[in-house]
Design a protein around this motif. Structure first.
Motif, PDB file in Angstrom:
ATOM      1  N   VAL A 181      13.544  27.605  34.970  1.00 28.58           N
ATOM      2  CA  VAL A 181      12.299  27.552  34.196  1.00 28.58           C
ATOM      3  C   VAL A 181      11.163  28.170  34.994  1.00 28.58           C
ATOM      4  O   VAL A 181      10.389  28.990  34.477  1.00 28.58           O
ATOM      5  CB  VAL A 181      11.947  26.102  33.809  1.00 28.58           C
ATOM      6  N   ARG A 182      11.074  27.780  36.250  1.00 29.46           N
ATOM      7  CA  ARG A 182       9.990  28.273  37.102  1.00 29.46           C
ATOM      8  C   ARG A 182      10.106  29.775  37.350  1.00 29.46           C
ATOM      9  O   ARG A 182       9.106  30.501  37.341  1.00 29.46           O
ATOM     10  CB  ARG A 182      10.011  27.521  38.430  1.00 29.46           C
ATOM     11  N   GLU A 183      11.333  30.256  37.547  1.00 30.32           N
ATOM     12  CA  GLU A 183      11.534  31.662  37.899  1.00 30.32           C
ATOM     13  C   GLU A 183      11.571  32.594  36.691  1.00 30.32           C
ATOM     14  O   GLU A 183      11.210  33.764  36.808  1.00 30.32           O
ATOM     15  CB  GLU A 183      12.847  31.809  38.677  1.00 30.32           C
ATOM     16  N   GLY A 204       8.244  34.410  31.713  1.00 30.92           N
ATOM     17  CA  GLY A 204       8.618  35.180  30.528  1.00 30.92           C
ATOM     18  C   GLY A 204       7.762  34.844  29.329  1.00 30.92           C
ATOM     19  O   GLY A 204       7.326  35.741  28.594  1.00 30.92           O
ATOM     20  N   VAL A 205       7.501  33.564  29.116  1.00 30.68           N
ATOM     21  CA  VAL A 205       6.636  33.144  28.012  1.00 30.68           C
ATOM     22  C   VAL A 205       5.208  33.624  28.242  1.00 30.68           C
ATOM     23  O   VAL A 205       4.544  34.104  27.315  1.00 30.68           O
ATOM     24  CB  VAL A 205       6.682  31.612  27.846  1.00 30.68           C
ATOM     25  N   LEU A 224       6.936  16.670  19.930  1.00 32.00           N
ATOM     26  CA  LEU A 224       7.584  17.188  18.722  1.00 32.00           C
ATOM     27  C   LEU A 224       6.755  16.923  17.469  1.00 32.00           C
ATOM     28  O   LEU A 224       6.920  17.614  16.451  1.00 32.00           O
ATOM     29  CB  LEU A 224       8.967  16.561  18.558  1.00 32.00           C
ATOM     30  N   GLY A 225       5.862  15.960  17.522  1.00 26.02           N
ATOM     31  CA  GLY A 225       5.015  15.646  16.376  1.00 26.02           C
ATOM     32  C   GLY A 225       3.851  16.598  16.188  1.00 26.02           C
ATOM     33  O   GLY A 225       3.158  16.531  15.167  1.00 26.02           O
ATOM     34  N   ARG A 226       3.629  17.495  17.126  1.00 24.63           N
ATOM     35  CA  ARG A 226       2.497  18.429  17.037  1.00 24.63           C
ATOM     36  C   ARG A 226       2.792  19.572  16.074  1.00 24.63           C
ATOM     37  O   ARG A 226       3.812  20.265  16.195  1.00 24.63           O
ATOM     38  CB  ARG A 226       2.161  18.983  18.427  1.00 24.63           C
ATOM     39  N   SER A 227       1.878  19.791  15.145  1.00 27.37           N
ATOM     40  CA  SER A 227       2.067  20.847  14.153  1.00 27.37           C
ATOM     41  C   SER A 227       1.833  22.243  14.720  1.00 27.37           C
ATOM     42  O   SER A 227       2.279  23.231  14.135  1.00 27.37           O
ATOM     43  CB  SER A 227       1.131  20.612  12.964  1.00 27.37           C
ATOM     44  N   ASP A 228       1.132  22.324  15.866  1.00 28.52           N
ATOM     45  CA  ASP A 228       0.862  23.641  16.444  1.00 28.52           C
ATOM     46  C   ASP A 228       1.996  24.122  17.343  1.00 28.52           C
ATOM     47  O   ASP A 228       1.939  25.243  17.870  1.00 28.52           O
ATOM     48  CB  ASP A 228      -0.455  23.637  17.224  1.00 28.52           C
ATOM     49  N   ILE A 229       3.012  23.297  17.530  1.00 34.34           N
ATOM     50  CA  ILE A 229       4.184  23.707  18.304  1.00 34.34           C
ATOM     51  C   ILE A 229       5.308  23.997  17.318  1.00 34.34           C
ATOM     52  O   ILE A 229       5.831  23.112  16.645  1.00 34.34           O
ATOM     53  CB  ILE A 229       4.608  22.617  19.307  1.00 34.34           C
ATOM     54  N   THR A 230       5.666  25.262  17.235  1.00 37.92           N
ATOM     55  CA  THR A 230       6.681  25.726  16.290  1.00 37.92           C
ATOM     56  C   THR A 230       8.069  25.762  16.918  1.00 37.92           C
ATOM     57  O   THR A 230       9.070  25.564  16.234  1.00 37.92           O
ATOM     58  CB  THR A 230       6.318  27.144  15.784  1.00 37.92           C
ATOM     59  N   ALA A 231       8.115  26.018  18.235  1.00 35.77           N
ATOM     60  CA  ALA A 231       9.396  26.219  18.904  1.00 35.77           C
ATOM     61  C   ALA A 231       9.407  25.541  20.268  1.00 35.77           C
ATOM     62  O   ALA A 231       8.353  25.332  20.883  1.00 35.77           O
ATOM     63  CB  ALA A 231       9.683  27.708  19.057  1.00 35.77           C
ATOM     64  N   VAL A 232      10.606  25.212  20.736  1.00 40.13           N
ATOM     65  CA  VAL A 232      10.764  24.658  22.077  1.00 40.13           C
ATOM     66  C   VAL A 232      11.846  25.434  22.817  1.00 40.13           C
ATOM     67  O   VAL A 232      12.833  25.874  22.220  1.00 40.13           O
ATOM     68  CB  VAL A 232      11.118  23.149  22.055  1.00 40.13           C
ATOM     69  N   ILE A 233      11.643  25.588  24.115  1.00 40.99           N
ATOM     70  CA  ILE A 233      12.641  26.183  25.004  1.00 40.99           C
ATOM     71  C   ILE A 233      13.145  25.064  25.893  1.00 40.99           C
ATOM     72  O   ILE A 233      12.372  24.484  26.662  1.00 40.99           O
ATOM     73  CB  ILE A 233      12.029  27.322  25.842  1.00 40.99           C
ATOM     74  N   ILE A 234      14.424  24.740  25.774  1.00 39.50           N
ATOM     75  CA  ILE A 234      14.986  23.578  26.459  1.00 39.50           C
ATOM     76  C   ILE A 234      15.903  24.032  27.593  1.00 39.50           C
ATOM     77  O   ILE A 234      16.918  24.689  27.346  1.00 39.50           O
ATOM     78  CB  ILE A 234      15.751  22.674  25.480  1.00 39.50           C
ATOM     79  N   ALA A 235      15.539  23.673  28.808  1.00 38.55           N
ATOM     80  CA  ALA A 235      16.350  24.004  29.987  1.00 38.55           C
ATOM     81  C   ALA A 235      16.457  22.755  30.850  1.00 38.55           C
ATOM     82  O   ALA A 235      15.709  22.569  31.817  1.00 38.55           O
ATOM     83  CB  ALA A 235      15.719  25.152  30.766  1.00 38.55           C
ATOM     84  N   GLY A 284      17.388  39.332  32.245  1.00 36.66           N
ATOM     85  CA  GLY A 284      17.642  39.346  30.810  1.00 36.66           C
ATOM     86  C   GLY A 284      16.900  38.311  29.998  1.00 36.66           C
ATOM     87  O   GLY A 284      16.946  38.335  28.766  1.00 36.66           O
ATOM     88  N   VAL A 285      16.188  37.389  30.651  1.00 40.18           N
ATOM     89  CA  VAL A 285      15.530  36.306  29.928  1.00 40.18           C
ATOM     90  C   VAL A 285      14.406  36.835  29.042  1.00 40.18           C
ATOM     91  O   VAL A 285      14.196  36.335  27.928  1.00 40.18           O
ATOM     92  CB  VAL A 285      15.015  35.237  30.911  1.00 40.18           C
ATOM     93  N   ASN A 286      13.688  37.852  29.519  1.00 36.67           N
ATOM     94  CA  ASN A 286      12.617  38.423  28.693  1.00 36.67           C
ATOM     95  C   ASN A 286      13.168  39.000  27.390  1.00 36.67           C
ATOM     96  O   ASN A 286      12.540  38.900  26.325  1.00 36.67           O
ATOM     97  CB  ASN A 286      11.851  39.493  29.472  1.00 36.67           C
ATOM     98  N   LYS A 287      14.365  39.552  27.443  1.00 35.62           N
ATOM     99  CA  LYS A 287      14.985  40.100  26.233  1.00 35.62           C
ATOM    100  C   LYS A 287      15.464  38.980  25.309  1.00 35.62           C
ATOM    101  O   LYS A 287      15.377  39.097  24.082  1.00 35.62           O
ATOM    102  CB  LYS A 287      16.144  41.015  26.615  1.00 35.62           C
ATOM    103  N   GLU A 288      15.971  37.906  25.905  1.00 33.03           N
ATOM    104  CA  GLU A 288      16.332  36.719  25.109  1.00 33.03           C
ATOM    105  C   GLU A 288      15.122  36.199  24.355  1.00 33.03           C
ATOM    106  O   GLU A 288      15.186  35.911  23.151  1.00 33.03           O
ATOM    107  CB  GLU A 288      16.844  35.598  26.016  1.00 33.03           C
TER     108      GLU A 288
END
Length: 341
Positions: free
Chosen positions: A14-16, A21-22, A68-79, A287-291
């Motif tokens: 996540v850190r690297e 990338g985000v 998860l209850g926040r309406s302004d968060i559409t997506a999550v990246i789980i690592a 490759g993470v930026n492409k993902e």
């Protein structure tokens, strides 16, 4: 319009990779970070402005369910650690969040299939995307090798060797969940699934893997339960190959070699040789930026999930690994593969 996203996890990758990338992406707007402890969330978020921190110990209103209850968060990246991820994926999907979760898809096929069944159930909105990250499918050297293999026609034989040493106290060995894995294969599952993903990419869907017979061993006690696997594999067309993966080896090696109808393709670390002519494949990142770009595009266009991110691809990777472990437990007994695509 940017996609409001939260990062779930604060480990090395996540850190690297995920965080920078985000931050570099024009498609995402980082809204929040969640980690098991507030301290680790603060460490990851240090210097990142405009981001809210959540954790299991942050108190009322700052837990995962609140995020998860926040309406302004559409997506999550789980690592997260392998054993922890399924519960977080399930909750996010049920909450209607798009999910990009790290490989492997799960600790075993039963757990992975349960997640896929959930994604396909009425509980989850049909428009909600679940993608499984596998950065080896995006790395330039493997993509180039796959292109050259296609150009030279059908594969008749192949050899894959990936050897390295995970030393005590190294950044990956320091993590408690890796030192004491509660899942099959230990480091070989965690790292070997990358190797299988690269192999499957190069073989292509036209000639997927069909069967495996394997043995395993432990070379370094600190890497228990196993750190080395050697497998004989066969494709649907009858092409045969060997796959040797070790994270307890004194030898450092990375070779993908394919004998094709019209020649030989060898990828030796970053050096690609095609019929005797060699060149280095420039390193363009892990490759993470492409993902992330394909994940964002899948969300914003509504055109469907990119093939390389499909959970079924990750399921096929995991099937090969699980059959390798099962075969080795039965002294090399052959295992047929049924989930390859």
């Amino acid at each position: 319009m940017t996609i409001g996203v939260a990062i779930i996890g604060s480990g090395n990758f996540v850190r690297e990779e995920h965080l920078p990338g985000v931050q570099a992406s024009e498609a995402f707007d980082l809204k929040a970070i969640y980690s098991r402890s507030l301290q680790s969330a603060e460490t990851l978020g240090n210097g990142v402005s405009g981001v809210d921190l959540y954790s299991a110990d942050a108190g009322p209103g700052k837990g995962y369910d609140d995020l998860l209850g926040r309406s302004d968060i559409t997506a999550v990246i789980i690592a997260l650690p392998i054993l922890a991820q399924p519960a977080f994926i399930s909750k996010a999907l049920a909450a209607g969040k798009h999910v990009l979760s790290e490989k492997p898809i799960a600790k075993d096929l039963v757990t992975a299939q349960d997640l896929i069944n959930l994604q396909n159930s009425r509980i989850v909105n049909r428009k909600t995307i679940w993608a499984v990250a596998e950065n080896f499918r995006y790395m330039s050297k493997f993509v180039r090798a796959a292109e050259e293999v296609r150009r030279l026609g059908g594969i008749t034989n192949f050899r894959v060797v990936m050897r390295s040493m995970i030393k005590p106290g190294s950044k990956y060995h320091k993590t408690e969940w890796r030192r004491n894995p509660g899942y099959q294969g230990g480091f070989v599952l965690d790292g070997g699934v990358h190797v299988i993903a690269a192999l499957r990419l190069i073989l292509g869907q036209g000639d997927g893997l069909a069967a495996v017979a394997a043995h395993s061993s432990l070379q370094q006690e600190h890497l228990a339960p196993v750190d080395t696997v050697d497998a004989l594999v066969k494709t649907r067309s009858g092409a045969t190959g060997v796959v040797s993966v070790s994270y307890g080896s004194e030898i450092n090696d990375s070779v993908f070699e394919f004998t094709c109808v019209d020649g030989v393709v060898t990828l030796d670390f970053d050096r690609l040789t095609v019929n005797g002519k060699s060149q280095d494949v420039p390193f363009e990142g892990r490759g993470v930026n492409k993902e992330l770009a394909e994940f964002a595009e899948s969300i914003s266009t509504g055109a469907g999930l990119a093939t390389r991110l499909r959970p079924e691809e990750a399921l096929a990777d995991l099937e090969v690994m699980e059959c390798i472990f099962n075969s080795s437990e039965k002294d090399g007994e052959k295992r047929n593969l049924h989930l390859q695509i």
